[in-house]
Design an enzyme around this catalytic site. Structure first.
Site, PDB file in Angstrom:
ATOM      1  N   LYS A  40       0.820  -1.179   0.000  1.00  0.00           N
ATOM      2  CA  LYS A  40       0.000   0.000   0.000  1.00  0.00           C
ATOM      3  C   LYS A  40       0.867   1.246   0.000  1.00  0.00           C
ATOM      4  O   LYS A  40       0.401   2.334  -0.328  1.00  0.00           O
ATOM      5  CB  LYS A  40      -0.887   0.026   1.240  1.00  0.00           C
ATOM      6  N   GLY A  41       2.128   1.077   0.331  1.00  0.00           N
ATOM      7  CA  GLY A  41       3.019   2.213   0.560  1.00  0.00           C
ATOM      8  C   GLY A  41       3.219   3.164  -0.595  1.00  0.00           C
ATOM      9  O   GLY A  41       3.369   4.360  -0.402  1.00  0.00           O
ATOM     10  N   GLU A  96       7.998   1.635  -6.078  1.00  0.00           N
ATOM     11  CA  GLU A  96       8.105   1.232  -4.684  1.00  0.00           C
ATOM     12  C   GLU A  96       8.279   2.480  -3.834  1.00  0.00           C
ATOM     13  O   GLU A  96       8.853   3.472  -4.292  1.00  0.00           O
ATOM     14  CB  GLU A  96       9.298   0.281  -4.553  1.00  0.00           C
ATOM     15  N   ASP A  97       7.776   2.456  -2.607  1.00  0.00           N
ATOM     16  CA  ASP A  97       7.929   3.629  -1.748  1.00  0.00           C
ATOM     17  C   ASP A  97       9.308   3.680  -1.099  1.00  0.00           C
ATOM     18  O   ASP A  97      10.018   4.658  -1.209  1.00  0.00           O
ATOM     19  CB  ASP A  97       6.813   3.715  -0.699  1.00  0.00           C
ATOM     20  N   ASP A 100      14.207  -0.435   1.938  1.00  0.00           N
ATOM     21  CA  ASP A 100      14.952  -0.437   3.207  1.00  0.00           C
ATOM     22  C   ASP A 100      15.916  -1.609   3.272  1.00  0.00           C
ATOM     23  O   ASP A 100      16.915  -1.561   3.961  1.00  0.00           O
ATOM     24  CB  ASP A 100      14.021  -0.406   4.416  1.00  0.00           C
TER      25      ASP A 100
END
Length: 127
Positions: A40-41, A96-97, A100
């Protein structure tokens, strides 16, 4: 309640999104393009980007998660919503947000190798 600190202001974000959209238009000039939103990011980032790309494009969605019900990553990535299998000849841009860890990228490579789709790139908002 803890006060939120603004790290990047709205104007700076919108300027960067506009810049990225123009670059994408140039890179995919004369080619079909499918943006793949990682739920959802990256939803709002993908929508803002799609609105600024001045070309016909398609949207698809994937959902991956490493958090489960918690706020800390488990380290194991689960594919919760996959793309259709018939994406072989499409130019895919994965939106993509946050990257990481590189585990997301490894998962994308595995998925697209299985789907026999070699025409994809990954972009992200924050690294």
């Amino acid at each position: 309640m803890e006060e939120l600190k603004v790290l990047i202001d709205e104007q700076t974000i919108q300027e960067k999104v506009y810049e990225l959209a123009k670059r994408i238009q140039k890179d995919y000039e004369g080619k079909d393009l499918t943006l793949v939103c990682i739920l959802k990011g990256s939803t709002f980032f993908t929508v803002d980007l799609a609105k600024r790309i001045d070309k016909k494009l398609k949207l698809q969605f994937m959902k991956i998660s490493s958090y489960g019900a918690g706020k800390i990553s488990s380290g194991k990535i689960n594919l919760e919503l996959d793309l259709p299998d018939n994406m072989e000849n499409e130019n895919l841009l994965i939106v993509e947000d946050i990257i990481d860890t590189r585990k997301n990228l490894k998962l994308f490579n595995k998925i697209f190798k299985r789907k026999k789709s070699s025409k994809y790139k990954v972009m992200y908002f924050i690294r």
